[in-house]
Design an enzyme around this catalytic site. Sequence first.
Site, PDB file in Angstrom:
ATOM      1  N   SER A   1       0.826  -1.200   0.000  1.00  0.00           N
ATOM      2  CA  SER A   1       0.000   0.000   0.000  1.00  0.00           C
ATOM      3  C   SER A   1       0.861   1.251   0.000  1.00  0.00           C
ATOM      4  O   SER A   1       1.986   1.244   0.492  1.00  0.00           O
ATOM      5  CB  SER A   1      -0.895   0.020   1.240  1.00  0.00           C
ATOM      6  OG  SER A   1      -0.132   0.277   2.412  1.00  0.00           O
ATOM      7  N   ASP A   2       0.293   2.337  -0.547  1.00  0.00           N
ATOM      8  CA  ASP A   2       0.844   3.634  -0.210  1.00  0.00           C
ATOM      9  C   ASP A   2       0.586   3.835   1.279  1.00  0.00           C
ATOM     10  O   ASP A   2      -0.266   3.171   1.881  1.00  0.00           O
ATOM     11  CB  ASP A   2       0.196   4.738  -1.045  1.00  0.00           C
ATOM     12  CG  ASP A   2       1.090   5.962  -1.176  1.00  0.00           C
ATOM     13  OD1 ASP A   2       1.999   6.133  -0.340  1.00  0.00           O
ATOM     14  OD2 ASP A   2       0.878   6.759  -2.114  1.00  0.00           O
ATOM     15  N   TRP A   3       1.330   4.748   1.868  1.00  0.00           N
ATOM     16  CA  TRP A   3       1.312   4.886   3.321  1.00  0.00           C
ATOM     17  C   TRP A   3      -0.071   5.341   3.808  1.00  0.00           C
ATOM     18  O   TRP A   3      -0.551   6.409   3.431  1.00  0.00           O
ATOM     19  CB  TRP A   3       2.418   5.837   3.751  1.00  0.00           C
ATOM     20  CG  TRP A   3       3.699   5.117   4.052  1.00  0.00           C
ATOM     21  CD1 TRP A   3       4.418   5.193   5.204  1.00  0.00           C
ATOM     22  CD2 TRP A   3       4.415   4.197   3.213  1.00  0.00           C
ATOM     23  NE1 TRP A   3       5.533   4.375   5.138  1.00  0.00           N
ATOM     24  CE2 TRP A   3       5.557   3.750   3.924  1.00  0.00           C
ATOM     25  CE3 TRP A   3       4.204   3.688   1.937  1.00  0.00           C
ATOM     26  CZ2 TRP A   3       6.470   2.833   3.418  1.00  0.00           C
ATOM     27  CZ3 TRP A   3       5.111   2.772   1.414  1.00  0.00           C
ATOM     28  CH2 TRP A   3       6.222   2.364   2.143  1.00  0.00           C
TER      29      TRP A   3
END
Length: 661
Positions: free
Chosen positions: A222-224
């Site tokens: 995932s992106d953060w």
Amino acid sequence: MKKLTVTDLTIEEKLRLLCCDGWWNTFSFDGKLPAVEVSDGPVGLRKGRTNDKGETVCPKAVYYSSMQTLANTWNENLAEEMGKFLADDCKDEKIDILLAPGVNIKRHPLNGRNFEYLSEDPLLAGRLAKSYITGLQSQGIGACLKHFCCNNLEYNRFEQSSEVDERTLREIYYVPFEIACEAKPVSVMCAYNRVNGKYASENAKGFKVLREEFGFDGAIYSDWEAVRDRTAAAKAGLDIEFPYNDKNYKKFVEDYRNGKITEAEVDACAQRILDMIYRCKEMQTGKGVKKTVEQRLEVARRIAEDGIVLLKNEGNILPLNKDTKIAISGCYATPEKEMFAGEGSSKVEPIEDEWNLPDILKQELGTSVLYEPMFWYERVSGAAFKWSARPYQGKINAAKVNVSIICAGTGAKFEEESVDRRGMRLPIAQERAIIDLASVNPNTIVIIFAGAPVDVSAWENQVKAIVYAGFFGEQGMYALADILCGKVNPSGRLSETFPINFNATSVANSYVDTMVTKYTEGLDVGYRYFDRHTETIRYPFGYGLSYSEFEYKNLKIAGEGANIKLSFDVTNKSAKDGKEVVQVYIREVAPVVYRPIKELKAFTKIFVKASETVKVDIDLNDRAFAYYSVSDDKWVVQGGIYQILIGSSSQDIRLIQNIEI
């Protein structure tokens, strides 16, 4: 090193493995597994870590050109070199995976993160990203291809749904990921936004395309803070959540115990994580030789040289002659690092911290150089700031000299992750200063420091030359001076169209509300749209001037069907060696489905010595002629007549020949 598999881990360990360790690391279980550390960013290592005072600190690293300036090189060899040399800073800080490159399409000119992305064209973006990944991983550092997918605005990016039809997804937004996956990146990062209503972290359909069609065999993470439901994301095929989220983890464990996710589904993600971990460690074996900082800076300079674009050169005012008396105005001539970079996760703490164009040109030209900052901005409070201008001295200086140079632009206060640009025009203080100075010296040159297209309509006709420096990194000022003085022949070409203004773009009137962005232009992204509205183009896709003049001739086409070989000659008719970007577009003459007027299908950058000729050979296959048929779920080549168009930009076609398939 004994490689563990999912059979060597308990279910508790596997669930924990899918939720990472802290902000940057995979979980190691106290050494049971090797730990992998990831870090930003695409144009230089940004190892942002929190010190004991709660401050974010980053080690110094080479600050390369932005991805937008790299794309303006159209140079796959330089993209690969950039990847190779970025790996060395990663090794210095013991980083295993660099969170780069980003290949999201530049659909919207006001996207605050456009400086991090490569192009409005999927082929150009994909091929440069593929070379970048190849270079990075050849030196033992893993790549993370991002952001999958349709993260084309920063506005409400955590919730906004990008509404895109299937054919447009396939032909525009998926293609750069497809091409980049040929380099076998160790990981892919999902976007924040929704795609057709589904969060990108739960995009099972898209993940299936990545793995089963594009051949991606790494881990998806995932992106953060992009994960809303860890169980739904894991079931969709998202392997790791970053950073560690205790609430999500506890709910994930509870969901497993309640039968909402099976152990087989957990195992699939866990095994891909294990494969990535061991692959990263194996890649590093025998890759210990590093380049010096001086060598890294030299590559950064060469990228800037190739990426700076000469947009206008009326009366051949450039290059500057020796002993030319010049005045330089504008605070961007001696900028802080925030002025030649965008803000966010790709911001780097540079090795060098002095950039002084007046001093460099004084040394190069052997003459005195007058300098006046003329305009600058001041912080008011928080993120708010105001512009101030003092054009009086700048006008006095400009009136005294042969040539007046104005350094203008944007920077981190205008272009940044999480928010979009306010508009395409320069701040009014800068526009007025340009107009004022041009009124007293017609030999005015404007240098633009920006990460995306700028509306130049207010002042373009009043100046003799415009140079698009972009965000050119910490060696860019030296590269710029070499171009201004003629030591380097400009060869940058625009990787995105400069329209006459924002209202002339395909997205100016597209539907957008607080939750939905509708991609109403469909396939007509970038130059594909402007080909039908040529009156709205200021500087076209693929455009850039040179100090050389190139002639194209002798086109020959060989082969059968959709597998053909092009050959033609490019002659440098000038007395100066130069580089040319050769662009090949395809047009179907009588399509049975809607197709753009033409599409880029091949390109190459060539070096041609003065008064010499280079033969160019380019191969095309059936994919160059195909469209994606939604009814057939595959790429289809329609029989008929196709035009091969070869030129120096999307609007400067030099050779045309028809073929029949």
